[in-house]
Design a protein around this motif. Structure first.
Motif, PDB file in Angstrom:
ATOM      1  N   THR A   1       0.929  -1.142  -0.011  1.00 48.10           N
ATOM      2  CA  THR A   1       0.057  -0.123  -0.042  1.00 48.10           C
ATOM      3  C   THR A   1       1.099   1.281   0.019  1.00 48.10           C
ATOM      4  O   THR A   1       2.106   1.178  -0.098  1.00 48.10           O
ATOM      5  N   SER A   2       0.370   2.414  -0.178  1.00 50.87           N
ATOM      6  CA  SER A   2       1.009   3.561  -0.028  1.00 50.87           C
ATOM      7  C   SER A   2       1.953   3.540   1.216  1.00 50.87           C
ATOM      8  O   SER A   2       3.122   3.988   1.076  1.00 50.87           O
ATOM      9  N   ASN A   3       1.629   3.240   2.556  1.00 46.75           N
ATOM     10  CA  ASN A   3       2.250   3.305   3.646  1.00 46.75           C
ATOM     11  C   ASN A   3       3.393   2.309   3.698  1.00 46.75           C
ATOM     12  O   ASN A   3       4.467   2.716   3.787  1.00 46.75           O
ATOM     13  N   GLY A   4       3.092   1.007   3.042  1.00 46.01           N
ATOM     14  CA  GLY A   4       3.911  -0.119   3.223  1.00 46.01           C
ATOM     15  C   GLY A   4       5.260   0.377   2.012  1.00 46.01           C
ATOM     16  O   GLY A   4       6.246   0.014   2.530  1.00 46.01           O
ATOM     17  N   LYS A   5       4.814   0.991   1.105  1.00 45.00           N
ATOM     18  CA  LYS A   5       5.848   1.261  -0.077  1.00 45.00           C
ATOM     19  C   LYS A   5       6.557   2.424   0.409  1.00 45.00           C
ATOM     20  O   LYS A   5       7.891   2.658  -0.040  1.00 45.00           O
ATOM     21  N   ASN A   6       6.078   3.143   1.420  1.00 43.86           N
ATOM     22  CA  ASN A   6       7.029   4.147   2.076  1.00 43.86           C
ATOM     23  C   ASN A   6       7.821   3.802   3.004  1.00 43.86           C
ATOM     24  O   ASN A   6       9.168   4.461   2.980  1.00 43.86           O
ATOM     25  N   VAL A   7       7.818   2.743   3.626  1.00 41.98           N
ATOM     26  CA  VAL A   7       8.563   2.129   4.818  1.00 41.98           C
ATOM     27  C   VAL A   7       9.517   1.042   4.180  1.00 41.98           C
ATOM     28  O   VAL A   7      10.659   1.153   4.634  1.00 41.98           O
ATOM     29  N   ALA A   8       8.870   0.257   3.278  1.00 41.70           N
ATOM     30  CA  ALA A   8       9.788  -1.029   3.266  1.00 41.70           C
ATOM     31  C   ALA A   8      11.148  -0.700   2.504  1.00 41.70           C
ATOM     32  O   ALA A   8      12.278  -1.119   2.763  1.00 41.70           O
ATOM     33  N   PRO A   9      11.242   0.370   1.576  1.00 38.93           N
ATOM     34  CA  PRO A   9      12.553   0.550   1.108  1.00 38.93           C
ATOM     35  C   PRO A   9      13.357   1.326   1.921  1.00 38.93           C
ATOM     36  O   PRO A   9      14.790   1.100   1.885  1.00 38.93           O
ATOM     37  N   ARG A  10      12.974   1.905   3.047  1.00 39.83           N
ATOM     38  CA  ARG A  10      13.930   2.377   3.941  1.00 39.83           C
ATOM     39  C   ARG A  10      14.236   1.336   4.778  1.00 39.83           C
ATOM     40  O   ARG A  10      15.671   1.448   5.055  1.00 39.83           O
ATOM     41  N   VAL A  11      13.640   0.278   5.003  1.00 38.49           N
ATOM     42  CA  VAL A  11      14.000  -0.521   5.935  1.00 38.49           C
ATOM     43  C   VAL A  11      14.990  -1.450   5.090  1.00 38.49           C
ATOM     44  O   VAL A  11      16.196  -1.982   5.577  1.00 38.49           O
ATOM     45  N   ALA A  12      14.844  -1.848   3.714  1.00 37.80           N
ATOM     46  CA  ALA A  12      15.800  -2.609   2.941  1.00 37.80           C
ATOM     47  C   ALA A  12      17.011  -1.751   2.975  1.00 37.80           C
ATOM     48  O   ALA A  12      18.220  -2.550   3.002  1.00 37.80           O
ATOM     49  N   ALA A  13      17.229  -0.702   2.626  1.00 39.63           N
ATOM     50  CA  ALA A  13      18.152   0.193   2.576  1.00 39.63           C
ATOM     51  C   ALA A  13      19.314   0.235   3.955  1.00 39.63           C
ATOM     52  O   ALA A  13      20.445  -0.186   3.808  1.00 39.63           O
ATOM     53  N   LYS A  14      18.680   0.386   4.896  1.00 43.81           N
ATOM     54  CA  LYS A  14      19.147   0.437   6.046  1.00 43.81           C
ATOM     55  C   LYS A  14      19.727  -0.913   6.621  1.00 43.81           C
ATOM     56  O   LYS A  14      20.868  -1.261   7.017  1.00 43.81           O
ATOM     57  N   LEU A  15      19.158  -2.074   5.905  1.00 46.11           N
ATOM     58  CA  LEU A  15      19.621  -3.364   6.244  1.00 46.11           C
ATOM     59  C   LEU A  15      20.636  -3.837   5.100  1.00 46.11           C
ATOM     60  O   LEU A  15      21.109  -4.861   5.162  1.00 46.11           O
ATOM     61  N   ASP A  16      20.749  -3.002   4.136  1.00 47.52           N
ATOM     62  CA  ASP A  16      21.324  -3.272   2.844  1.00 47.52           C
ATOM     63  C   ASP A  16      21.213  -4.637   2.277  1.00 47.52           C
ATOM     64  O   ASP A  16      22.003  -5.356   2.029  1.00 47.52           O
ATOM     65  N   VAL A  17      19.850  -4.789   1.964  1.00 43.99           N
ATOM     66  CA  VAL A  17      19.643  -5.875   1.197  1.00 43.99           C
ATOM     67  C   VAL A  17      18.558  -5.401   0.035  1.00 43.99           C
ATOM     68  O   VAL A  17      18.031  -4.390   0.010  1.00 43.99           O
ATOM     69  N   ALA A  18      18.149  -6.296  -0.848  1.00 48.73           N
ATOM     70  CA  ALA A  18      17.270  -6.186  -2.088  1.00 48.73           C
ATOM     71  C   ALA A  18      16.022  -6.145  -1.619  1.00 48.73           C
ATOM     72  O   ALA A  18      15.604  -7.435  -1.060  1.00 48.73           O
ATOM     73  N   GLN A  19      15.112  -5.116  -1.860  1.00 52.57           N
ATOM     74  CA  GLN A  19      13.597  -5.485  -1.734  1.00 52.57           C
ATOM     75  C   GLN A  19      13.079  -6.342  -2.749  1.00 52.57           C
ATOM     76  O   GLN A  19      13.494  -6.150  -3.904  1.00 52.57           O
ATOM     77  N   VAL A  20      12.339  -6.959  -2.528  1.00 52.61           N
ATOM     78  CA  VAL A  20      11.444  -7.806  -3.525  1.00 52.61           C
ATOM     79  C   VAL A  20       9.743  -7.073  -3.401  1.00 52.61           C
ATOM     80  O   VAL A  20       9.287  -7.376  -2.302  1.00 52.61           O
ATOM     81  N   SER A  21       9.684  -6.450  -4.379  1.00 51.11           N
ATOM     82  CA  SER A  21       8.444  -5.675  -4.411  1.00 51.11           C
ATOM     83  C   SER A  21       7.147  -6.635  -4.986  1.00 51.11           C
ATOM     84  O   SER A  21       7.469  -7.247  -6.048  1.00 51.11           O
ATOM     85  N   ASP A  22       5.792  -6.173  -4.343  1.00 51.85           N
ATOM     86  CA  ASP A  22       4.754  -6.603  -4.930  1.00 51.85           C
ATOM     87  C   ASP A  22       4.597  -7.819  -5.297  1.00 51.85           C
ATOM     88  O   ASP A  22       4.071  -8.551  -6.501  1.00 51.85           O
ATOM     89  N   ILE A  23       4.841  -8.919  -4.443  1.00 42.37           N
ATOM     90  CA  ILE A  23       4.801 -10.476  -4.815  1.00 42.37           C
ATOM     91  C   ILE A  23       3.304 -10.735  -4.880  1.00 42.37           C
ATOM     92  O   ILE A  23       2.506 -10.391  -4.044  1.00 42.37           O
ATOM     93  N   THR A  24       3.093 -11.670  -5.768  1.00 44.88           N
ATOM     94  CA  THR A  24       1.728 -12.280  -6.057  1.00 44.88           C
ATOM     95  C   THR A  24       1.689 -13.605  -5.613  1.00 44.88           C
ATOM     96  O   THR A  24       0.565 -14.207  -5.294  1.00 44.88           O
TER      97      THR A  24
END
Length: 310
Positions: free
Chosen positions: A92-115
């Motif tokens: 969602t808008s909120n999730g997409k706002n926070v998840a990339p920040r967490v991934a960047a801080k953890l230095d990992v690649a985010q996997v987006s929009d899984i179905t």
């Protein structure tokens, strides 16, 4: 292997997308925990504890978390991240706002929009506006994932009996501050959670015609109202009604597309609907390629007739 789902809530209740995200977490396997970070959010934490399949709820309660500011919520997630193999957010808008920040801080690649979850490290996600499905493998030890709610059936909101554990809330980062919120109020179902959606396109011609044609049918069906990007850009409908790749992704039981040509941007947001009904006077309109039922007709004549017969 334990997965943490970051709940989306309003400090009183859990938003529907969280239930779909828990379903994705369950498909990964292992224990499923939920983080409820807010202020005076005990009711939301108790609601999370009742979600089927959840074994523990982490409840962080503090003024810094009241309005879900991304910087503070990111810090809260990072404070508990070490204990988890997977961190899941609703896409969602909120999730997409926070998840990339967490991934960047953890230095990992985010996997987006899984179905779809193939395995604990392999997932499916749409690409090219949903015209292709990519199977991706995440090799990082800790996986940060956003979940497209329409790809997973929501788990039951009741029936669970998870323990609620209070954890310390993080301090305010001071990087942003909450100013105000304007919330539109409507008796209609929320667009992303509605079972029936009536959407209008640019062919309606004006805001007045949009209201005149779409609203009575939505009222009759108890439906939410949506719009194509073209209709929104033309000023016929507000931004929060936009369905599509750059709007909201929906998958209702019934989607009525009225005067919508079916540009790829729009199809990406609604083609997973269970039944699609399209009305358009152009028989070559792309919307008919995904419609279960299509009517080649003037919508200004067809829709009033439909309203009479419903």
């Amino acid at each position: 292997m334990t997965t943490l789902v970051i709940a989306e809530h309003d400090n009183a209740s859990i938003k529907g997308a969280t239930l779909n995200t828990v379903a994705a977490a369950a498909a990964i396997g292992g224990d499923v925990h939920v983080l409820v970070a807010g202020a005076n959010a005990a009711a939301a934490a108790q609601a999370a504890a009742q979600i089927a399949g959840v074994s523990k709820v982490l409840h962080a309660d503090g003024a810094s978390l009241e309005n879900g500011l991304a910087e503070n919520l990111t810090a809260q997630v990072l404070a508990v991240a070490d204990a988890y193999s997977h961190l899941l957010f609703p896409a969602t808008s909120n999730g997409k706002n926070v998840a990339p920040r967490v991934a960047a801080k953890l230095d990992v690649a985010q996997v987006s929009d899984i179905t779809k979850v193939v395995s604990a490290d392999t997932f499916e996600r749409p690409i090219y506006a949903g015209n292709a499905i990519a199977t991706v493998q995440a090799t990082d030890a800790k996986k940060v994932i956003t979940v497209r709610a329409t790809g997973f059936d929501a788990v039951a909101a009741t029936g669970g009996s998870a323990a609620v554990e209070s954890i310390a809330a993080v301090a305010d980062s001071g990087k942003s501050s909450f100013v105000s919120r304007e919330v539109s109020k409507s008796d209609r179902p929320e667009l992303t959670a509605a079972k029936i959606i009536v959407s209008g396109g640019r062919a309606l011609g004006s805001e007045e015609k949009f209201q005149e044609v779409i609203t009575p049918l939505a009222d009759k069906l108890g439906a939410a109202i949506g719009a194509s990007r073209a209709a929104v850009d033309a000023g016929y409908a507000p931004n929060d009604l936009q369905v599509g790749q750059t709007g909201k992704i929906v998958a209702p039981d019934l989607y009525l597309a009225l005067g919508i040509s079916g540009a790829i941007q729009h199809l990406a947001g609604m083609k997973d609907s269970k039944v699609i009904v399209a009305v358009n006077k152009d028989e070559e309109a792309p919307i008919f390629s995904v419609a279960d039922y299509g009517l080649v007709a003037d919508l200004f004549a067809a829709v009033p007739e439909l309203i009479e017969k419903v």
